[in-house]
Design an enzyme around this catalytic site. Structure first.
Site, PDB file in Angstrom:
ATOM      1  N   GLU A 116       0.796  -1.230   0.000  1.00 48.08           N
ATOM      2  CA  GLU A 116       0.000   0.000   0.000  1.00 48.08           C
ATOM      3  C   GLU A 116       0.830   1.284   0.000  1.00 48.08           C
ATOM      4  O   GLU A 116       0.300   2.362   0.241  1.00 48.08           O
ATOM      5  CB  GLU A 116      -1.004  -0.008   1.165  1.00 48.08           C
ATOM      6  CG  GLU A 116      -1.977  -1.179   1.085  1.00 48.08           C
ATOM      7  CD  GLU A 116      -2.920  -1.272   2.257  1.00 48.08           C
ATOM      8  OE1 GLU A 116      -4.026  -1.798   2.080  1.00 48.08           O
ATOM      9  OE2 GLU A 116      -2.546  -0.821   3.364  1.00 48.08           O
TER      10      GLU A 116
ATOM     11  N   GLU B 193      -6.391  -6.899  -2.300  1.00 50.83           N
ATOM     12  CA  GLU B 193      -6.897  -7.325  -0.998  1.00 50.83           C
ATOM     13  C   GLU B 193      -8.420  -7.203  -1.000  1.00 50.83           C
ATOM     14  O   GLU B 193      -8.949  -6.097  -0.980  1.00 50.83           O
ATOM     15  CB  GLU B 193      -6.327  -6.473   0.143  1.00 50.83           C
ATOM     16  CG  GLU B 193      -4.837  -6.612   0.357  1.00 50.83           C
ATOM     17  CD  GLU B 193      -4.346  -5.800   1.544  1.00 50.83           C
ATOM     18  OE1 GLU B 193      -5.185  -5.323   2.337  1.00 50.83           O
ATOM     19  OE2 GLU B 193      -3.120  -5.634   1.670  1.00 50.83           O
TER      20      GLU B 193
END
Length: 896
Positions: A494, A560
């Protein structure tokens, strides 16, 4: 007489040179350790065999300080109940509390021109090493991932009695585990794993995994050592797995050769496999290292390696060999001879992985051997939070992912570069790997976070030592780059590394050391998956309405996305005390769905996330057993629906998705298809169904029967059979029609909304979809349970019992077939869990690999489930088979 003397000389020279051929062994037992506060002498003295260590305690190496304390029963099991709270945290104790000396005595000598090397594959976090009174590293070694190698030839004791002493220091700083993601974030100042300060799916690891956590080996070679071999395969064109003859592929092999001696050394570098050899002569200057590239080789009719679900996983087994030229046997009557200085295994799989930008989905698309691969992946943290790794556990866990019908594992960036043994298992089972480097948005400053000690600008520069990060990247790339399963690199979770880390990785390090794999800047970057929705670019997480997976578009290559994952009662009783084996309580809120009202504190500690009202659709919760059974129904439905929904928009909305997450390194109560103890739950078999390569499925939004084909073959002459069953087991055929589907395609076939809505209106219904081949054998089967018009499973709550017959037969060593038969006139025998049981303890034997599980058997039919297990895990009496379902009383059957 002369001939005898000549033979004796040649034999002596042979022994002298052959003694250099590589041998390697692990130093994995007989270690001792002591806390630094109890040791008042120097490393030079500790590393002398005369220094007494009788009072030191046995140490676990590979392992961590906490593992050693646990194995010596000095701390309780942190996986059980609230035991982790009973273990002192390093943030409060100070680093010295977990700073330890480790000592290992070992026998080793050298003969002739042998060189002896000490290798350490991972120490967390810094260390100093001593051997027989000598310090091996001039400067303190730093970095969890950076491997270490020392030539110890000159320091070995003449009598062969050697002592290695290592002092290991924890990371600095250790971070405050204040409940934030990665605690206060300071754990990320080191080049190390971040989850050890705690996350929303794990509690802090109290010593931050300080220790000699990976393998320590002794290696013996001749004067030249082979290091960092590299193999690349090129597979031009578009290939198919079932081609009778494959066009040629190209093989490129190189290696670094190290000559630590003060003499010039000449010889040949050879790569040998399956009766073939490529070779090149090499001359090495004294005390030098040289990268040597062997001549490229054309592989004719190669056996190709494919991802799971697309083809086989063919592997070639070869050896790199450096042979020394022996000029001493060079008389006119004797040919030039060579002796092995070093020999190393070097296996490879023939495949080529590329990517393109899919302009329809606006995401990266994977190709293997010229064919499009729809990514069906799972996020992987680590096998064990305390770094207790083994090839057997890796094999079991990766095999579970194969059984989920997944084709990729993403190794999450808050953990580590996975070990070669993990990659061996992925090579074996056809699981592509998406390997993150060691950053996270949480610790490395992507967001504001009041729980973090330092501001975003400061955290954005983590880790403190960027040079160490880059050195670790270089080293770890060399360690794992030869595995065919390794598909992608990723800059971090991320978030990207800082530019002075990312750009060298992109522009020089990876092109030079690999050059074959795509680097994603970070795990949800626009270079992977264009974020047209805003927000973080991944998710959602938690339990979802099934319709959402089909009808609501998310990120086109979602790194995700996940749901719940509580195991069954047998899982929970392994780590919850008896007083905590209680179901969460839910109560209705006016005008809303059910909401969570109370939850056991130990459940909260083990990171439970709620199922909201979903379990209540199956009726009131009676007790924990009832709750976990209903949770398994939700688990199965969630993960089947997730993967089916994404597959229904293959190449239109999506090029892939990666489940968050598929496994737990600790006894957490979320995001897992099997528990820490390797016991499966229904999540796994929901994925097993929904991720099937050729799969028939029901779209609950459009109420269409669809087929998705994730293979490269055209499937023709398939009978599509659609049958509904009521709660009494009465069948109604909705359609039987011959269909076909092209490769890598999703198609809609039959609308059944009117019929199925009428059938399910009052109490719900069952829906069985099958694809049959010309021999009337099912090549895909899918079984749904549908709610009534109020979205409740009212009929399931009133089902009659089904008298299921069970027959278990031994089908080979470690293999059992279980045949389930449901007589005509019965109701459906619904949602049956098969297990292998120790008849004396009544506990499950683990791990067991099932061809399917949580299966339903319609009236007048049979279903066979195959179980595979390691007979070494069976202690005492022969195992028995247990079968228990929603409306089937437990049946325990001996194996015939």
């Amino acid at each position: 007489m002369y001939r005898k003397q000549l033979i004796a000389v040649v034999l002596a020279i042979f022994i002298f040179f052959f003694a250099g051929a590589q041998e390697q062994y692990e130093l994995n037992s007989g270690w001792k350790c002591n806390n630094v506060g109890k040791v008042r002498v120097s490393g030079e003295k500790i590393s002398l065999a005369s220094y007494p260590t009788r009072e030191w305690m046995p140490a676990t190496v590979p392992g961590t300080v906490l593992t050693t304390l646990l194995n010596n029963k000095l701390v309780p099991d942190p996986f059980y109940g609230m035991n982790n709270e009973k273990i002192p945290d390093i943030y409060k104790t100070g680093r010295d509390y977990y700073t330890y000396w480790f000592v290992k005595d070992f026998k080793e000598t050298v003969t002739g021109n042998q060189q002896v090397w000490l290798n350490l594959r991972g120490v967390n976090y810094s260390c100093e090493l001593f051997l027989n009174g000598h310090k091996l590293n001039a400067k303190t070694h730093y970095g969890m991932f950076l491997r270490q190698t020392y030539n110890i030839t000159a320091f070995l004791a003449k009598d062969g009695a050697n002592r290695l002493a290592v002092i290991v220091y924890p990371p600095d700083p250790v971070g405050n585990p204040n409940g934030g993601q990665g605690g206060d974030g300071e754990i990320a100042r080191s080049v190390s794993h971040q989850y050890v300060a705690g996350w929303d799916w794990i509690q802090p690891v109290r010593d931050r995994n300080t220790g000699i956590w990976d393998k320590v080996t002794i290696e013996k070679t001749g004067p030249v050592r082979i290091v960092n071999p590299h193999v690349i395969t090129e597979v031009p064109g578009v290939r198919t797995p079932d081609a009778r003859v494959q066009a040629p592929a190209n093989l490129k092999v190189s290696a670094e050769l190290e000559n630590p001696t003060s003499a010039v050394v000449s010889g040949n570098l050879n790569y040998e496999w399956e009766g073939q050899t490529v070779s090149i002569p090499v001359t090495l200057q004294p005390k030098s290292t040289l990268e040597v590239k062997l001549p490229d080789h054309q592989l004719d009719n190669p056996r190709l390696w494919w991802p799971n679900g697309y083809g086989g996983q063919e592997l070639y087994h070869g050896k790199l060999r450096f042979s020394l030229q022996n000029d001493k046997v060079n008389a006119e009557s004797s040919p030039k001879t060579y002796w092995d200085s070093d020999v190393r295994p070097l296996d490879f799989g023939v495949r080529e992985i590329t990517t393109t930008w899919n302009t329809t989905t606006r995401s990266r698309q994977a190709w293997v051997n010229g064919q499009p691969v729809f990514i069906k992946g799972g996020n992987w943290i680590i096998s064990d939070e305390l770094l207790r790794f083994s090839p057997e556990r890796y094999d079991a866990e990766v095999r579970f992912h194969r059984d989920m019908n997944l084709n990729l594992i993403r190794v999450w960036g808050g953990a580590l570069t996975e070990r070669p043994e993990f990659y061996d298992a992925c090579d074996k089972y056809g699981i592509l790997v998406f390997q993150d480097f060691w950053n996270s948005g949480d610790c490395n400053g992507r967001w504001t976070d009041p729980q973090k000690k330092e501001d975003q600008w400061t955290r954005r520069q983590y880790p403190d030592d960027h040079g160490l990060f880059l050195a670790s990247v270089r080293d770890q790339v060399k360690m794992i780059r030869n595995h065919p399963s390794l598909a992608f690199w990723c800059g971090g979770n991320e978030i990207t590394p800082t530019d002075d880390i990312l750009l060298p990785m992109k522009d020089s390090i990876l092109p030079a050391l690999d050059g074959t794999r795509y680097l994603f800047d970070y795990s949800n970057s626009d270079s992977m998956s264009y974020n047209f929705l805003g927000g973080n670019g991944d998710g959602p997480y938690g339990v979802q309405p099934i319709s959402r997976f089909w009808a609501e578009r998310t990120f086109p290559f979602n790194s995700e996305v996940g749901s719940v994952g509580v195991g069954d009662y047998e899982t929970l009783e392994r780590f919850l005390p008896a007083e905590n084996l209680v179901a969460p309580e839910y109560h209705p809120a006016p005008g809303q769905h059910h909401r969570r009202l109370t939850e056991d504190s130990v459940w909260t500690y083990h990171k439970y996330i709620g199922y909201d009202s979903t379990v209540y659709a199956y009726g009131p919760v009676k007790d924990l057993r009832d709750f976990t059974l209903k949770a398994q129904l939700v688990n199965y439905d969630q993960y089947r629906g997730l993967m089916e929904g994404y597959s229904s928009h293959m190449w239109e909305w999506y090029t892939g998705s990666i489940i968050w997450k598929t496994q737990n390194p600790w006894t957490a109560m979320r995001g897992q298809m099997y528990d820490y103890y390797l016991d499966v739950n229904a999540c796994l078999y929901g994925l097993h169904s929904g991720s099937e390569p050729l799969h028939v499925m029901y779209d609950p939004v459009e109420q269409m029967v669809e087929i998705v084909n994730n293979t490269f073959r055209f499937h023709r002459n398939m009978m599509l059979e659609v049958t509904a069953y009521d709660m009494a087991g009465k069948a109604k055929t909705l359609t039987m029609v011959y269909e076909e589907i092209g490769p890598s395609t999703i198609r809609k076939y039959v609308g059944i909304g009117r019929e199925i809505n009428a059938l399910r209106k009052t109490e719900g219904a069952f829906l069985r979809l099958r694809l049959l081949d010309g021999d009337k054998q099912a090549i895909s089967e899918n079984f749904y349970w549908l709610p009534d018009e109020h979205e409740q499973y009212s009929g399931l709550q009133q089902m009659a019992k089904a008298g299921l017959a069970v027959e278990a037969k031994q089908a080979g060593k470690g293999k059992i077939t279980v045949t389930l038969s449901n007589a005509a006139g019965n109701p459906v025998a619904f949602f049956n869990r098969v297990a292998l049981i120790d008849p004396q303890t009544k506990k499950r034997i683990l791990p067991v690999f099932f061809s399917d599980n949580y299966v339903s058997v319609v009236p007048g039919s049979t279903k066979t489930v195959t179980l595979e297990y390691d007979p070494a895990n069976v202690k005492g009496a022969a195992p028995v088979v247990s079968v228990k379902g929603w409306n089937v009383e437990e049946k325990v059957s001996a194996v015939k």
